[in-house]
Design a protein around this motif. Structure first.
Motif, PDB file in Angstrom:
ATOM      1  N   SER A  11       0.811  -1.208   0.000  1.00  0.00           N
ATOM      2  CA  SER A  11       0.000   0.000   0.000  1.00  0.00           C
ATOM      3  C   SER A  11       0.854   1.272   0.000  1.00  0.00           C
ATOM      4  O   SER A  11       0.578   2.194  -0.756  1.00  0.00           O
ATOM      5  CB  SER A  11      -1.018  -0.006   1.137  1.00  0.00           C
ATOM      6  OG  SER A  11      -0.374  -0.230   2.345  1.00  0.00           O
ATOM      7  N   TRP A  12       1.921   1.318   0.775  1.00  0.00           N
ATOM      8  CA  TRP A  12       2.692   2.567   0.833  1.00  0.00           C
ATOM      9  C   TRP A  12       3.655   2.680  -0.350  1.00  0.00           C
ATOM     10  O   TRP A  12       3.796   3.735  -0.939  1.00  0.00           O
ATOM     11  CB  TRP A  12       3.403   2.683   2.174  1.00  0.00           C
ATOM     12  CG  TRP A  12       4.044   4.005   2.510  1.00  0.00           C
ATOM     13  CD1 TRP A  12       5.148   4.165   3.284  1.00  0.00           C
ATOM     14  CD2 TRP A  12       3.626   5.338   2.158  1.00  0.00           C
ATOM     15  NE1 TRP A  12       5.445   5.507   3.426  1.00  0.00           N
ATOM     16  CE2 TRP A  12       4.534   6.249   2.738  1.00  0.00           C
ATOM     17  CE3 TRP A  12       2.584   5.858   1.372  1.00  0.00           C
ATOM     18  CZ2 TRP A  12       4.434   7.647   2.575  1.00  0.00           C
ATOM     19  CZ3 TRP A  12       2.482   7.244   1.211  1.00  0.00           C
ATOM     20  CH2 TRP A  12       3.393   8.118   1.807  1.00  0.00           C
ATOM     21  N   ALA A 146      -1.572   5.554   3.792  1.00  0.00           N
ATOM     22  CA  ALA A 146      -1.453   5.395   2.342  1.00  0.00           C
ATOM     23  C   ALA A 146      -2.781   5.613   1.611  1.00  0.00           C
ATOM     24  O   ALA A 146      -2.836   6.307   0.592  1.00  0.00           O
ATOM     25  CB  ALA A 146      -0.896   4.010   2.034  1.00  0.00           C
ATOM     26  N   THR A 285       0.976  -5.391   6.432  1.00  0.00           N
ATOM     27  CA  THR A 285       2.019  -5.267   7.445  1.00  0.00           C
ATOM     28  C   THR A 285       1.597  -4.354   8.612  1.00  0.00           C
ATOM     29  O   THR A 285       1.239  -3.203   8.387  1.00  0.00           O
ATOM     30  CB  THR A 285       3.288  -4.657   6.790  1.00  0.00           C
ATOM     31  OG1 THR A 285       3.572  -5.392   5.608  1.00  0.00           O
ATOM     32  CG2 THR A 285       4.476  -4.695   7.730  1.00  0.00           C
ATOM     33  N   GLU A 287       3.725  -3.210  11.497  1.00  0.00           N
ATOM     34  CA  GLU A 287       5.121  -3.344  11.940  1.00  0.00           C
ATOM     35  C   GLU A 287       5.271  -3.498  13.449  1.00  0.00           C
ATOM     36  O   GLU A 287       6.183  -4.176  13.918  1.00  0.00           O
ATOM     37  CB  GLU A 287       5.956  -2.144  11.472  1.00  0.00           C
ATOM     38  CG  GLU A 287       6.154  -2.049   9.968  1.00  0.00           C
ATOM     39  CD  GLU A 287       7.229  -3.005   9.428  1.00  0.00           C
ATOM     40  OE1 GLU A 287       7.581  -3.975  10.116  1.00  0.00           O
ATOM     41  OE2 GLU A 287       7.689  -2.774   8.296  1.00  0.00           O
TER      42      GLU A 287
HETATM   43  N1  LIG Z   1       0.580   1.777   4.521  1.00  0.00           N
HETATM   44  C1  LIG Z   1       0.816   2.913   5.099  1.00  0.00           C
HETATM   45  O1  LIG Z   1      -0.105   3.726   5.287  1.00  0.00           O
HETATM   46  C2  LIG Z   1       2.201   3.283   5.528  1.00  0.00           C
HETATM   47  C3  LIG Z   1       3.186   2.329   5.692  1.00  0.00           C
HETATM   48  N2  LIG Z   1       4.425   2.688   6.128  1.00  0.00           N
HETATM   49  C4  LIG Z   1       5.484   1.706   6.284  1.00  0.00           C
HETATM   50  O2  LIG Z   1       5.854   1.222   5.008  1.00  0.00           O
HETATM   51  C5  LIG Z   1       6.357  -0.105   5.100  1.00  0.00           C
HETATM   52  C6  LIG Z   1       5.666  -0.972   4.065  1.00  0.00           C
HETATM   53  O3  LIG Z   1       4.307  -0.994   4.445  1.00  0.00           O
HETATM   54  P1  LIG Z   1       3.089  -1.231   3.467  1.00  0.00           P
HETATM   55  O4  LIG Z   1       3.388  -0.877   2.079  1.00  0.00           O
HETATM   56  O5  LIG Z   1       1.969  -0.553   4.101  1.00  0.00           O
HETATM   57  O6  LIG Z   1       2.954  -2.812   3.633  1.00  0.00           O
HETATM   58  P2  LIG Z   1       2.062  -3.818   2.797  1.00  0.00           P
HETATM   59  O7  LIG Z   1       1.829  -4.974   3.663  1.00  0.00           O
HETATM   60  O8  LIG Z   1       0.917  -3.079   2.217  1.00  0.00           O
HETATM   61  O9  LIG Z   1       3.039  -4.212   1.598  1.00  0.00           O
HETATM   62  C7  LIG Z   1       4.304  -4.805   1.788  1.00  0.00           C
HETATM   63  C8  LIG Z   1       4.907  -5.084   0.425  1.00  0.00           C
HETATM   64  O10 LIG Z   1       6.190  -5.693   0.596  1.00  0.00           O
HETATM   65  C9  LIG Z   1       6.238  -6.886  -0.181  1.00  0.00           C
HETATM   66  N3  LIG Z   1       7.169  -7.824   0.462  1.00  0.00           N
HETATM   67  C10 LIG Z   1       8.422  -8.029   0.052  1.00  0.00           C
HETATM   68  N4  LIG Z   1       9.028  -8.929   0.804  1.00  0.00           N
HETATM   69  C11 LIG Z   1       8.158  -9.328   1.732  1.00  0.00           C
HETATM   70  C12 LIG Z   1       8.218 -10.249   2.792  1.00  0.00           C
HETATM   71  N5  LIG Z   1       9.313 -10.952   3.052  1.00  0.00           N
HETATM   72  N6  LIG Z   1       7.131 -10.400   3.560  1.00  0.00           N
HETATM   73  C13 LIG Z   1       6.009  -9.701   3.307  1.00  0.00           C
HETATM   74  N7  LIG Z   1       5.897  -8.808   2.299  1.00  0.00           N
HETATM   75  C14 LIG Z   1       6.971  -8.628   1.524  1.00  0.00           C
HETATM   76  C15 LIG Z   1       4.793  -7.363  -0.234  1.00  0.00           C
HETATM   77  O11 LIG Z   1       4.631  -8.208  -1.357  1.00  0.00           O
HETATM   78  C16 LIG Z   1       4.071  -6.046  -0.403  1.00  0.00           C
HETATM   79  O12 LIG Z   1       4.084  -5.631  -1.729  1.00  0.00           O
HETATM   80  C17 LIG Z   1       6.110  -0.541   6.552  1.00  0.00           C
HETATM   81  O13 LIG Z   1       7.299  -0.411   7.273  1.00  0.00           O
HETATM   82  C18 LIG Z   1       5.079   0.461   7.070  1.00  0.00           C
HETATM   83  O14 LIG Z   1       5.200   0.679   8.452  1.00  0.00           O
HETATM   84  C19 LIG Z   1       4.742   3.984   6.366  1.00  0.00           C
HETATM   85  C20 LIG Z   1       3.817   4.966   6.190  1.00  0.00           C
HETATM   86  C21 LIG Z   1       2.481   4.695   5.751  1.00  0.00           C
END
Ligand SMILES: NC(=O)C1=CN([C@@H]2O[C@H](COP(=O)(O)OP(=O)(O)OC[C@H]3O[C@@H](n4cnc5c(N)ncnc54)[C@H](O)[C@@H]3O)[C@@H](O)[C@H]2O)C=CC1
Ligand SMILES: O=C(CO)COP(=O)(O)O
Length: 339
Positions: A11-12, A146, A285, A287
């Motif tokens: 998502s982010w 996000a 995720t 975290e």
């Molecule tokens: N979603 C949000 O609103 C925000 C997220 N963040 C941070 O951004 C980072 C990424 O978060 P999101 O994009 O939200 O997470 P998400 O869960 O939406 O996506 C994670 C992405 O990483 C990939 N990935 C690669 N290797 C992986 C593995 N070993 N296990 C699981 N997934 C794997 C997944 O396929 C997916 O595309 C986190 O640290 C989060 O705290 C920061 C600000 C805003």
């Protein structure tokens, strides 16, 4: 022409690729945005339909974003590499990045987690794995849910780098009509703020699941900010960061929003699910679920009291029944507010 690679099409990562692409169009910069998706089908959908429905529904992605599921291809020749994978997986992705790293590439972490086992922040993992200095490591953090940003609802954020000129360069690359970056040189403070707020959001979610009201949640948020600040300042972070966007701003957004995965995970714990069941239910995720124990370990190493984080971790590890969390916190010795 600036080539930017965004690693992680969750998502982010996907939303931030859109932020960068919209900033390029608005600023008239010649920019290519490459997005690395773990699944080939996700990359194909982004290239063909310009959507990533798994994470962002029907949000239309700008056509200058191209996706690939080949990590080496995504990184090759990129001057800016944005990292948006879960914290515990970052190190394993960096070994591929290292082999394809452009000489002067800048690394930008969007990740809000601490590495378990080493208790390192993501900027430290990047510097250790890639051998780059703090002048090439940037952290972006703030009240940045996000889904709201994907809908182009206005927000502000912090772009932190020890080298202010590098922070300004990255800020210019992501500045657009709905995303306003402020620069900061306090990388440690900005990073710790984003990491710990996820654990505090779990605590607020637990209050929700336990049907506790706004006084309880405001108390957890405020005392949570106090414990975050104690840890960060001992590690070298600046006090002012915590009244800013990456501190108070992100804490308020995350703890108030039903969009937050950490708050949602906390609510599920508060309703009686185990950590494993809550993680399974979420599918994205959160975290704080993994970083919580590393935060507590880091705090212990520095003799910093973090009672809310300790209690959340005890719930996650099944050592404290969730309905005893509030009474445990209230039974602590009385102390002055500023201590
Ligand atoms: N979603 C949000 O609103 C925000 C997220 N963040 C941070 O951004 C980072 C990424 O978060 P999101 O994009 O939200 O997470 P998400 O869960 O939406 O996506 C994670 C992405 O990483 C990939 N990935 C690669 N290797 C992986 C593995 N070993 N296990 C699981 N997934 C794997 C997944 O396929 C997916 O595309 C986190 O640290 C989060 O705290 C920061 C600000 C805003
Ligand atoms: O960091 C975030 C908002 O700034 C997103 O929070 P969640 O990971 O809890 O959804």
């Amino acid at each position: 022409m600036t080539t930017i690679a965004v690693l992680g099409a969750g998502s982010w990562g996907t939303t931030f690729a859109k932020v960068l692409a919209d900033a390029a169009v608005l600023g008239g910069h010649e920019t290519t945005v490459r997005l690395w998706a773990r699944r080939a089908e996700a990359a194909a959908e982004i290239n063909e339909s310009h959507t990533n429905t798994t994470y962002l529904g029907e949000t239309a992605l700008p056509e200058i974003i191209t996706a690939t599921s080949d990590l080496a291809e995504a990184v090759q020749g990129a001057e800016v590499i944005v990292l948006a994978v879960p914290a515990q997986s970052l190190r394993s992705h960096l070994s591929v990045v290292r082999e394809n790293l452009h000489d002067s590439a800048v690394l930008v972490s969007l990740i809000k987690g601490l590495e378990r086992g080493t208790d390192l922040r993501m900027s430290e993992v990047i510097e250790e794995e890639l051998g780059v200095g703090p002048d090439r490591t940037v952290v972006i953090s703030g009240p940045n849910l996000a889904m709201e940003i994907a809908r182009e609802e206005p927000t502000a954020s912090v772009v932190a780098c020890a080298d202010e000129l590098v922070a300004e360069h990255v800020a210019a690359l992501c500045n657009n009509q709905y995303f306003r970056p402020y620069t900061n040189t306090d990388v440690t403070g900005v990073e710790i703020a984003g990491i710990v707020k996820n654990v505090i959001a779990l605590a607020v979610g637990i209050c929700d699941g336990q049907k506790l009201g706004d006084n309880s949640k405001a108390s957890v948020i405020t005392r949570g900010l106090a414990e975050t600040t104690r840890l960060a300042t001992v590690l070298g972070g600046q006090l002012e960061t915590f009244s800013g966007l990456a501190g108070l701003g992100d804490l308020v957004a995350t703890c108030a929003s039903p969009l937050s995965r950490n708050r949602t995970a906390g609510r599920l714990l508060g309703e009686g699910l185990t950590a494993e069941q809550a993680t399974e239910r979420l599918s994205q995720t959160a975290e704080g679920m993994k970083s919580g124990s590393a935060v507590v370990e880091l705090a212990r190493q520095h003799q910093i009291e973090m009672p809310i984080c300790e209690a959340v971790v005890a719930v996650l590890e099944d050592k404290l029944p969730v309905d005893r969390l509030a009474s445990l916190l209230l039974a602590r010795d009385l102390k002055a507010e500023g201590k």
